[in-house]
Motif scaffolding. Structure first.
Motif, PDB file in Angstrom:
ATOM      1  N   THR A   5      57.755  40.295 141.476  1.00  0.00           N
ATOM      2  CA  THR A   5      58.415  41.593 141.343  1.00  0.00           C
ATOM      3  C   THR A   5      59.940  41.515 141.447  1.00  0.00           C
ATOM      4  O   THR A   5      60.639  42.102 140.610  1.00  0.00           O
ATOM      5  N   PRO A   6      60.548  40.818 142.441  1.00  0.00           N
ATOM      6  CA  PRO A   6      62.011  40.739 142.498  1.00  0.00           C
ATOM      7  C   PRO A   6      62.622  40.141 141.239  1.00  0.00           C
ATOM      8  O   PRO A   6      63.615  40.656 140.711  1.00  0.00           O
ATOM      9  N   ALA A   7      62.015  39.064 140.728  1.00  0.00           N
ATOM     10  CA  ALA A   7      62.547  38.439 139.519  1.00  0.00           C
ATOM     11  C   ALA A   7      62.412  39.384 138.326  1.00  0.00           C
ATOM     12  O   ALA A   7      63.301  39.464 137.471  1.00  0.00           O
ATOM     13  N   ARG A   8      61.303  40.115 138.266  1.00  0.00           N
ATOM     14  CA  ARG A   8      61.097  41.051 137.167  1.00  0.00           C
ATOM     15  C   ARG A   8      62.114  42.198 137.226  1.00  0.00           C
ATOM     16  O   ARG A   8      62.625  42.640 136.197  1.00  0.00           O
ATOM     17  N   THR A  11      65.392  40.981 135.924  1.00  0.00           N
ATOM     18  CA  THR A  11      65.362  40.888 134.464  1.00  0.00           C
ATOM     19  C   THR A  11      65.455  42.267 133.825  1.00  0.00           C
ATOM     20  O   THR A  11      66.199  42.475 132.853  1.00  0.00           O
ATOM     21  N   LEU A  12      64.733  43.229 134.383  1.00  0.00           N
ATOM     22  CA  LEU A  12      64.779  44.603 133.870  1.00  0.00           C
ATOM     23  C   LEU A  12      66.186  45.169 134.008  1.00  0.00           C
ATOM     24  O   LEU A  12      66.717  45.807 133.086  1.00  0.00           O
ATOM     25  N   LEU A  13      66.810  44.933 135.153  1.00  0.00           N
ATOM     26  CA  LEU A  13      68.167  45.443 135.374  1.00  0.00           C
ATOM     27  C   LEU A  13      69.140  44.821 134.384  1.00  0.00           C
ATOM     28  O   LEU A  13      70.020  45.505 133.838  1.00  0.00           O
ATOM     29  N   VAL A  42      61.122  50.960 137.121  1.00  0.00           N
ATOM     30  CA  VAL A  42      62.259  51.864 136.937  1.00  0.00           C
ATOM     31  C   VAL A  42      62.459  52.718 138.178  1.00  0.00           C
ATOM     32  O   VAL A  42      63.585  52.947 138.639  1.00  0.00           O
ATOM     33  N   GLU A  43      61.337  53.184 138.764  1.00  0.00           N
ATOM     34  CA  GLU A  43      61.436  53.983 139.994  1.00  0.00           C
ATOM     35  C   GLU A  43      62.009  53.151 141.139  1.00  0.00           C
ATOM     36  O   GLU A  43      62.777  53.650 141.969  1.00  0.00           O
ATOM     37  N   ARG A  44      61.629  51.867 141.190  1.00  0.00           N
ATOM     38  CA  ARG A  44      62.178  50.987 142.237  1.00  0.00           C
ATOM     39  C   ARG A  44      63.695  50.849 142.072  1.00  0.00           C
ATOM     40  O   ARG A  44      64.443  50.865 143.059  1.00  0.00           O
ATOM     41  N   ASP A  47      65.365  53.900 143.332  1.00  0.00           N
ATOM     42  CA  ASP A  47      65.399  53.911 144.795  1.00  0.00           C
ATOM     43  C   ASP A  47      66.518  53.030 145.333  1.00  0.00           C
ATOM     44  O   ASP A  47      67.054  53.284 146.419  1.00  0.00           O
ATOM     45  N   LEU A  48      66.894  51.999 144.564  1.00  0.00           N
ATOM     46  CA  LEU A  48      67.977  51.103 144.964  1.00  0.00           C
ATOM     47  C   LEU A  48      69.360  51.632 144.581  1.00  0.00           C
ATOM     48  O   LEU A  48      70.372  50.989 144.867  1.00  0.00           O
ATOM     49  N   GLY A  49      69.395  52.800 143.928  1.00  0.00           N
ATOM     50  CA  GLY A  49      70.676  53.411 143.595  1.00  0.00           C
ATOM     51  C   GLY A  49      71.116  53.259 142.154  1.00  0.00           C
ATOM     52  O   GLY A  49      72.226  53.664 141.797  1.00  0.00           O
ATOM     53  N   TYR A  50      70.258  52.673 141.301  1.00  0.00           N
ATOM     54  CA  TYR A  50      70.618  52.523 139.893  1.00  0.00           C
ATOM     55  C   TYR A  50      70.179  53.766 139.125  1.00  0.00           C
ATOM     56  O   TYR A  50      68.981  54.077 139.081  1.00  0.00           O
TER      57      TYR A  50
END
Length: 322
Positions: A5-8, A11-13, A42-44, A47-50
């Motif tokens: 998940t972190p790597a994904r 990559t998404l960002l 996208v929701e994650r 939540d991180l401020g993006y």
């Protein structure tokens, strides 16, 4: 399917930071996951401020937009090198407007540069020379970044210092702030050996070294580093009041003067202007800088600048063989 998940998310960002709208199906294909997983990711990020905006419909998708705060950015190698070179070039020439925040950004970037990119940045800068170097003395970008990091980290700072008369000294300080006057950088710091506040011209600093010893910042007498620097210059007799009138509109003169000298004020009819400012440079240098505007001007004060302009004119006349 990408199960990390972190790597994904990274990559998404990285994909979303490309200025375009990404359809959910395309993001799912790029990441090797389902569209439902994309929505969760996208929701994650949100939540991180993006600030990720979603649009509905068959042509809808996701786009990263401007938000209320600046989130961390992911940069590729070329973008990182371009930013580092630009910041280092500007810092080295003390460009007007490049304040302490810009130097802090450079310090943060260089701290995490991989060795391969650091080598590229250094090589590119060493292989290029600007046509103009500005009006001020050049400064090694590494000097500024070390000092900025010490200020931010509240670390005691050692450095070699060359006084105005050329006398070399070694200083141990508690750095408070870097101050840019546009033409020069200064460090406002508490000098531990002299048990008092001091200002240091950064172009006279060499071998800066952050000791790693932390300190609790002391209260500056004036409350503002810029105000302390101004008063320090006044006490040392390095500053003087200037009043010059120009036979040209204010916008014409302003375009030909460095910003740190101040902004000329137009006269009532707008055909002329006047400049009132405080200067710290030798009057001989200021006389030359005023002459470079290519505009007729009259020095009202100080008397030393009047004499300097008169002597410059006489010298140029003699040089022309008349």
């Amino acid at each position: 399917m990408t199960t990390d998940t972190p790597a994904r998310l990274l990559t998404l960002l990285s994909l979303l930071q490309t200025p375009r709208e990404w359809p959910g199906a395309e993001l799912a294909d790029r990441l090797g996951v389902s569209r439902r997983t994309v929505r969760r990711d996208v929701e994650r990020l949100r939540d991180l401020g993006y600030p990720v905006r979603a649009t509905l419909g068959s042509e809808g998708g996701y786009r990263l937009v401007a938000g209320k705060a600046m989130p961390p950015l992911l940069l590729d190698d070329e973008e990182t090198v371009a930013i580092a070179v630009g910041l280092r070039a500007g810092a080295g020439h003390a460009v007007a407007g490049l304040d302490e925040a810009s130097v802090r950004a450079l310090a943060k970037l260089e701290q995490v540069l991989p060795s391969r990119l650091r080598h590229r940045v250094t090589t590119l800068q060493a292989a290029t020379t600007p046509l103009t170097g500005g009006d001020g003395p050049t400064i090694a970008p590494e000097t500024l970044t070390v000092m900025a990091s010490a200020v931010a980290g509240r670390e005691r700072l050692r450095f070699a210092y060359r006084a105005a008369d050329g006398t070399p000294t070694r200083r141990l300080t508690e750095p408070y702030r870097l101050v840019s006057t546009g033409r020069r950088w200064y460090l406002v710091a508490y000098d531990l050996d002299r048990a008092d506040w001091r200002t240091f011209r950064v172009d006279r600093v060499s071998e800066p070294f952050a000791t790693g010893a932390r300190f609790t910042p002391r209260e500056l007498p004036t409350g503002s580093a810029a105000e302390y620097l101004r008063r320090s210059m006044y006490r040392q007799g390095d500053s003087y009041e200037v009043h010059v009138t120009f036979a040209a509109p204010a916008d014409v003169v302003a375009a030909r003067l460095p910003g740190w000298l101040g902004t000329p004020e137009p006269t009532d009819d707008g055909t002329a202007c006047a400049l009132r400012t405080t200067a710290t440079d030798p009057v001989e240098w200021l006389a030359v800088r005023l002459a470079l505007t290519g505009v007729d001007f009259t020095v009202r004060e100080p008397a030393e600048l009047v004499a300097g302009v008169r002597e410059l004119g006489a010298r140029l006349t003699r040089a022309a063989g008349e």
